[in-house]
Design an enzyme around this catalytic site. Structure first.
Site, PDB file in Angstrom:
ATOM      1  N   ASP C 128       0.791  -1.236   0.000  1.00  0.00           N
ATOM      2  CA  ASP C 128       0.000   0.000   0.000  1.00  0.00           C
ATOM      3  C   ASP C 128       0.822   1.283   0.000  1.00  0.00           C
ATOM      4  O   ASP C 128       0.305   2.351  -0.281  1.00  0.00           O
ATOM      5  CB  ASP C 128      -0.946   0.002   1.209  1.00  0.00           C
ATOM      6  N   ALA C 187      -4.886   6.570 -17.717  1.00  0.00           N
ATOM      7  CA  ALA C 187      -6.300   6.679 -17.349  1.00  0.00           C
ATOM      8  C   ALA C 187      -6.843   8.070 -17.654  1.00  0.00           C
ATOM      9  O   ALA C 187      -6.106   9.050 -17.642  1.00  0.00           O
ATOM     10  CB  ALA C 187      -6.477   6.368 -15.866  1.00  0.00           C
TER      11      ALA C 187
END
Lengths: 324, 324, 324, 324
Positions: C128, C187
């Site tokens: 993470d 994206a």
């Protein structure tokens, strides 16, 4: 500045397309017209210059190679060649350049700038990571991962057959790729140009391994090593160790230049492309954009090609410790 | 039959571990004790034979190489060596063998069977796909995909630099890997041992490409080609074409032997391992298990090593048509 | 310090094995005895502690997961549990600990240190990248590349079908994975916890894309986004845009945790493992080893778990510019 | 026949581009003009039909998705729609069609052929491998390898945390992908539509595993399983086994549709594309080209969509034996 051009030159590197995309999209964002010069300085001389827009760079971020192609140009080394190149740019109204490439590219760019004063900013694109002025160059991370994938495969065989493999990786005069592959590939030894490792030391390392029942070993050899390339080194070792060991040699070669760029290279390329463009628009010239300690910096072309970026001693030490 | 042993011999191939696993798990399923012989015939002679169970082969289906290791054995070529091997097996109570390997492995197995009558069934494990008696061998599909991945990478560079690349792939005397790489890699031309392609034909193909503005080309050369390996072939072409083309040569080498096996190889290896085992338990001997047209078949060792499996003419024709 | 132990705790991350290897080999190099605690705090309580040496960590640098296994331990949250853990360590003569893990691991380590004063140094292992005190955590680069590989595949389909894909990536409360995937995956938009993006903004971005004939789009959604996970966000968008768009949702899930570590992660893990070990031997305690701006640094556990490491605004800005 | 057209329809599959390339290059080889219809039946109705030549299909053999795009067409389900499509083809002078797709594509093709008699030959392009008339469909091998790569990654985590993972793979009404993933992924159990596995059987298998100290397990669930998808199945198992096991669920989703095609898929796609084209030119119509037992065969569209291709019992049996 209302009209700029971008080109790639020298050996191709994965991430060059991501860099082109960032420059073109960044130019669109800043309302600047952008052109692509095909085949580097060659295309500049011939006027092979095409308009680019956001659509032109769709779906290229993940492609290896360079959509603008690359080529050597002997003509650009002459002042006549450079004059032609300048005339082409002037005719098209190009006011600034972004050059993606390595040593040779920036050597050309510096000469050209000194003669014609067209502002040029570079983005470091080479798998060798041998440019001063940036921690990493575009393509280096992909090349290391490609080499590493090959090393992992070779270790399967080394291990199954109790063999010693000498694996030659790229890097020209620099041991960067070799050091990273040495650590990440779990190599027993490393031979790089920055750090003369006598063949006798390699013999000791291999002998120590045998003493500890280590049946297979991997030695990473940088292509520029002073002791000669992997084939030559392996031959010397064989002469010294004889039938004790089963040696194989593999030269990874051109696979290291291509392939889908890693996330790291795509992000670095995007950042450096945008950084080069925005530097150019803000008035930077005759410099290369780089990232040092996560900060965007600009270094004169002259320094990038003349100063030496040393391989970290810490990393070299790690190969020794981790092969314990 | 209550006690059997399995071994790997010859060059390692991805999927050998999946094959070992299938044999061991299959033996457990059928209530048969199973041993592993380490380093092929060498280990047989030395008695380096270890018990295996279901747990021993956990988490190996995806690993390249062979957990049982492999080695050449000169001693097994002597009748003294084979006698020692037999004594070791007898001492351990081994009643049957599964041999995973290629030509050399089965040559040894046949001689051994003829002398000592220990029932042996083979599973074809070699990346070269040069065994008669099976459509495909264990490791072939992985080797082709590994080579293909390298070819895809090299095409990035070929295309960026308008170059012609000669890429040498493995396959020993067989052009199987080369043909599949030729079609799947979109190669312009192919040089394989089964089908003499004169250097002049390659020159024509390249010239036709230039005429159609095809700037880059890839020629796949099987290591066993009669015209010599990729370096030699490229030199001949260069002599004939001169400065017209920028040629590079890459020999893919040992990366083709290792790596994570593909789905196809894991399934084929599992099927052949189980097929060899269940054949052995049912009384098969001196044969190799193979899959032809999706059916499990058994072919005498003698045929597998003496008969030639031809490369499909259809596939060779496809390379020509698809490079149109 | 003559005897230490290492353990992994919390979610597994690619590179943990490379870190264990560096600690074990480093200990061998420095002449220190080293043990492995199996299944984190659970194994500490149960005394599941095994000796490790250089051979134990051979051939693991490239493996995902953790050979020492990991587990949650409710018992360690009680003081009785921690007392048992301490007794086990004392009995074995363990004088120091290296803990590989994330937030939860270091929270436990701090409490344990405060109670029993056994020197402990941490190495940040979590995909993470949500730990203060290091630029990157072990496993982050691999997770990003795994997610990126999936995004590349999905774009093939998005493009072929003119679809909009909402792709949910991991990262818990942090948008690090999402931001890197957003840039590297090309994206069109990004939804991360650090930066509230109203659903209406996403609608605008998609509408702008349609206006520019962009037929397919990818929106990266961090699992912790305030607007809800990808399924919920996609539903809201669909309600607002109706039949104009063909939306699909994919949650990448657990594939992001596993896999062969990248070169970057193997090197970072080796460096942090060695750094943690050598720090411990030099007297560091109650701190985590990290790398900031290429320098090895030690940060108190307390800070690593309480301070927030912000996502770079520069990176977030890049997603906007590059989707222009 | 002097002018033909090719189109892709239905879900995209890796290898469709290799198939398009083979058809276009094959047409060039045979001196036939070839057009591409964009977005399947939709583009046929709208007359979105473009000329293709050898250059148009350069450098696409390795790309996922389809350069001709794909879409659902409700209008083609009406006779008015089909009339429009026919008019467009007639206007362009198209005399024959090659249709790349699956069930839905061939259902449409059959109706269209019966009404307008334009000769049409199909090439089976779907990851699901659910078409009668061919051993394998284009995209299946890539989808299996993609799913397998994900399963390998998840096993790292399953193993590190002693977890049971339920992994849902694609395949619509067919268990082909699931069976291959079950064998190649080393799964403990398999749930496929062809073969009802009661939840209680899965419970037994998991319990047997625990009894043998197998700490982690993987269960592959085909999306079409009668017991419900992976989430539902996992819930049922959890209700029966309670806290004994730590269950996680992952649905692999759309990543299975995209990506670089494997060697197998590129070769199969090239062969089927060429086979469909050459069949069409020789007078085949209303049939699908397939490869059965390495032979090119043609099967009436009607059979391909109405007959059921069973999953091999041998393969299902292998999952049981190999998880022993």
């Amino acid at each position: 500045m209302k009209k700029i051009a971008v080109f790639t030159s020298g050996g191709d590197a994965p991430g060059m397309n991501a860099c082109i995309r960032a420059i073109v999209r960044g130019a669109a964002y800043h309302g600047v017209e952008v052109y692509g010069i095909v085949r580097g300085y060659n295309g500049m001389i011939k006027g092979d210059i095409i308009p680019l827009n956001s659509q032109s760079v769709s779906n290229i971020i993940q492609r290896g190679g360079t959509i603008l192609k690359s080529a050597r140009s002997k003509e650009f080394m002459t002042s006549e060649g450079r004059q032609k190149a300048y005339d082409q740019l002037k005719e098209k109204g190009i006011e600034g350049l972004v050059a993606i490439g390595g040593n040779g590219t920036f050597t050309g760019a510096e000469i050209f700038f000194n003669e014609f004063k067209i502002p040029t900013v570079g983005a470091p694109g080479t798998i060798d990571n041998d440019l001063y002025g940036t921690d990493y160059t575009i393509g280096f991370d992909t090349a290391v991962n490609t080499a590493l994938d090959a090393i992992d495969k070779i270790r399967d065989t080394a291990d199954s057959h109790d063999r010693v493999f000498f694996i030659e990786v790229m890097g020209r005069d620099s041991g960067y790729i070799a050091v990273q592959c040495g650590i990440a590939g779990g190599a027993e030894a490393l031979m790089i140009p920055e750090n003369l490792t006598p063949v006798d030391d390699i013999v000791s390392i291999l002998n120590n391994g045998f003493a500890k029942q280590k049946s297979s070993s991997i030695v990473i050899v940088a292509e520029g090593d002073e002791e000669g390339n992997a084939q030559i080194v392996a031959k010397k070792i064989k002469e010294k160790m004889g039938n004790m060991i089963d040696i194989r040699v593999t030269t990874l070669g051109h696979i290291q230049r291509g392939g889908i760029p890693t996330a790291y290279d795509r992000i670095l390329a995007s950042r450096l492309g945008l950084g080069a463009l925005e530097g150019l628009l803000r008035g930077e010239k005759n410099v290369m954009a780089g990232v040092i300690n996560n900060q965007l910096v600009y270094t004169p072309f002259h320094d990038t090609i003349t100063k030496k970026k040393p391989v970290s001693e810490d990393l070299i030490r790690m190969v020794d410790i981790l092969s314990t």
